[in-house]
Design an enzyme around this catalytic site. Structure first.
Site, PDB file in Angstrom:
ATOM      1  NE  ARG A  50      -2.893   0.291   3.353  1.00 50.22           N
ATOM      2  CZ  ARG A  50      -2.318   0.713   4.509  1.00 50.22           C
ATOM      3  NH1 ARG A  50      -1.865   1.948   4.615  1.00 50.22           N
ATOM      4  NH2 ARG A  50      -2.240  -0.096   5.547  1.00 50.22           N
ATOM      5  CE1 TYR A 102     -17.029  10.943 -15.784  1.00 46.05           C
ATOM      6  CE2 TYR A 102     -15.840  10.909 -13.711  1.00 46.05           C
ATOM      7  CZ  TYR A 102     -16.640  10.279 -14.651  1.00 46.05           C
ATOM      8  OH  TYR A 102     -17.061   8.997 -14.421  1.00 46.05           O
ATOM      9  CG  ASP A 174      -9.139  15.914 -15.194  1.00 43.89           C
ATOM     10  OD1 ASP A 174      -8.417  15.319 -16.011  1.00 43.89           O
ATOM     11  OD2 ASP A 174     -10.145  15.396 -14.669  1.00 43.89           O
ATOM     12  CE  LYS A 199     -11.722   7.850 -18.204  1.00 43.19           C
ATOM     13  NZ  LYS A 199     -12.674   6.787 -17.969  1.00 43.19           N
TER      14      LYS A 199
HETATM   15  O1  P1T Z   1     -13.002   6.759 -14.027  1.00 39.25           O
HETATM   16  P1  P1T Z   1     -11.847   7.329 -13.261  1.00 39.25           P
HETATM   17  O2  P1T Z   1     -10.540   6.697 -13.578  1.00 39.25           O
HETATM   18  O3  P1T Z   1     -12.118   7.389 -11.799  1.00 39.25           O
HETATM   19  O4  P1T Z   1     -11.656   8.847 -13.755  1.00 39.25           O
HETATM   20  C1  P1T Z   1     -12.528   9.886 -13.465  1.00 39.25           C
HETATM   21  C2  P1T Z   1     -12.378  10.983 -14.502  1.00 39.25           C
HETATM   22  C3  P1T Z   1     -11.691  12.131 -14.164  1.00 39.25           C
HETATM   23  N1  P1T Z   1     -11.512  13.139 -15.063  1.00 39.25           N
HETATM   24  C4  P1T Z   1     -12.005  13.042 -16.319  1.00 39.25           C
HETATM   25  C5  P1T Z   1     -11.801  14.172 -17.268  1.00 39.25           C
HETATM   26  C6  P1T Z   1     -12.697  11.900 -16.712  1.00 39.25           C
HETATM   27  O5  P1T Z   1     -13.166  11.843 -17.971  1.00 39.25           O
HETATM   28  C7  P1T Z   1     -12.907  10.835 -15.789  1.00 39.25           C
HETATM   29  C8  P1T Z   1     -13.683   9.608 -16.142  1.00 39.25           C
HETATM   30  N2  P1T Z   1     -14.505   9.759 -17.256  1.00 39.25           N
HETATM   31  C9  P1T Z   1     -15.324   8.802 -17.799  1.00 39.25           C
HETATM   32  C10 P1T Z   1     -15.450   7.572 -17.293  1.00 39.25           C
HETATM   33  C11 P1T Z   1     -16.101   9.228 -18.972  1.00 39.25           C
HETATM   34  O6  P1T Z   1     -16.659   8.383 -19.711  1.00 39.25           O
HETATM   35  O7  P1T Z   1     -16.147  10.446 -19.216  1.00 39.25           O
END
Ligand code: P1T
Length: 412
Positions: A50, A102, A174, A199
């Site tokens: 962790r 988001y 972000d 992503k």
């Molecule tokens: O899904 P996660 O890894 O927790 O990420 C969150 C997140 C944060 N910032 C942006 C700009 C994002 O697009 C996302 C996650 N977005 C999607 C799952 C989506 O389909 O837009």
């Protein structure tokens, strides 16, 4: 000799230490959750997974190098990064966040943070000076997403950084949509850069991961403490996969952009079925000039408004063969979704409407398949979408075309 190696060289080599026991070029996945100590309380490099793991360190070192950051902390998801950053704040503080953000970020700021007396003002930052009137004496943090998800609005990072620092706050950007290949927020004045590495950084839609990067030692120490204490860390296997995916970040991002630019231009010419296209690389994008100034490219994300209503949207979506109807983005495969019914469904309908997130707004993550196949797929599906959209202008255009053809035939 060049001072810094190129982007791809660093994406491939940074953090990839050869395994001394086998000389393996690609470091193995270290699954052990615990590590021998030479004496009680003496930690050689790792003690407990962790708190740290070789695959995670490798991943963190590589992304830090690409974002030109001194420090990086990897988390179990993008949302756990957001939670960690908010947890660095004291209760009673105030945040300013871009209004089109988001949903996961919106939920944390609008629904969870207030339980800890942390309030957020959501502000349209497409004109940077808009932000000035929203600072309060307790504003400690400004949160930006640029381009925004899903309407692709662009915010001037350097301008917002100036206002933020003038008011003694810190700026978080972000950078999920563009990655360090196309945008470097730390160089533009951001204090923390975050990614949903789920992503583009991983790029193959098979890992959930988040990253926080900074040059500020105090911020880093706070984040490391939260990372270790709250425990939302990525597994060694996920760290390995994301590190592997990242080796091809540059060539993937170039291909995403080439395809997205072609798809955006194609859609912009579909006057019969498409109302408006939002892609920062198009000259018609309202903040194209800001994107051109602060980005090194325009990325693979776009959205557009289809003419008609939800029936037309469904006719289009169900006719697609190459694009998959699915949430998420940034993988090599092309995805399409309707934010109002999918990723952004939990946002208040009135807020969604005000932001332009209507039921006919479609978001696309343009993949790196052959672009001719993508355009052919869109062309046939748009053809199916238009069945019920015929308005007077369409009918006149049809008649015009038919009359034109009839004339040629009679001359012949
Ligand atoms: O899904 P996660 O890894 O927790 O990420 C969150 C997140 C944060 N910032 C942006 C700009 C994002 O697009 C996302 C996650 N977005 C999607 C799952 C989506 O389909 O837009």
């Amino acid at each position: 000799m060049k001072k810094t190696q190129g982007f791809s060289t660093r994406a491939i080599h940074t953090g990839q230490e050869t395994d001394p026991s086998t000389d393996a070029v690609i470091p193995p996945i270290t699954l052990s959750t615990t590590y021998r100590m030479p004496a009680a309380g003496v930690v050689k490099k790792y003690d407990y997974t962790r708190l740290g793991n070789p695959n995670r360190s490798n991943m963190e070192a590589a992304v830090a190098d690409l974002e030109n950051a001194k420090y990086c902390c990897a988390f179990a998801s993008g949302c756990s990064v957001t939670s960690a950053i908010i947890n660095t704040l004291d209760s009673g503080t105030h945040i300013i966040c871009v209004n089109d953000v988001y949903t996961g970020t919106h939920n944390i700021l609008a629904k969870i943070a207030p339980k800890h007396q942390i309030q957020t003002s959501f502000v349209d930052m497409s004109i940077a000076s808009n932000i000035n009137q929203h600072f309060q004496s307790n504003t400690k943090l400004v949160w930006l997403e640029t381009p925004t998800n899903p309407t692709m609005r662009i915010t001037d990072i350097a301008e917002i950084a100036k206002y933020t620092h003038d008011h003694g706050s810190i700026l978080v950007v972000d950078n999920t949509f563009l990655t360090p290949y196309f945008q470097n927020p730390l160089a533009l004045g951001a204090d923390i850069v975050m990614h949903s590495a789920t992503k583009y950084i991983n790029g193959h839609s098979d890992v959930l991961m988040g990253l926080a990067l900074t040059n500020d030692e105090t911020l880093y120490k706070n984040l490391v403490f939260i990372q270790a204490s709250m425990g939302a860390v990525p597994s060694p296997f996920d760290s390995f996969l994301a590190r592997r995916g990242m080796m091809t970040l540059a060539i993937r991002m170039k291909a995403h952009e080439t395809n997205a630019q072609a798809v955006a231009q194609f859609l912009e010419n579909q006057h019969r079925t498409v109302d408006q296209v939002f892609y920062p690389g198009l000259a018609s994008h309202p903040q194209h000039h800001i994107a051109a100034k602060q980005q090194h490219g325009y990325g693979g994300m776009l959205s557009f408004k289809l003419k008609g209503n939800l029936d037309n949207v469904n006719a289009f979506l169900t006719s697609l063969k190459v694009f998959a109807l699915a949430e998420s983005l940034g993988g090599v495969e092309s995805l399409v979704e309707v934010p109002s019914l999918m990723t952004h469904a939990t946002i208040d309908p009135k807020e969604r409407q005000a932001l332009g997130i209507t039921d006919t707004l479609i978001r696309m993550s343009v993949g790196i398949e052959d672009v001719e196949d993508l355009i052919e797929d869109l062309e046939q599906a748009l053809g199916k979408s238009k069945i019920e959209t015929k308005n007077v202008e369409d009918l006149i255009e049809d008649l015009d075309q038919a009359l034109g053809k009839s004339k040629i035939e009679t001359i012949v």
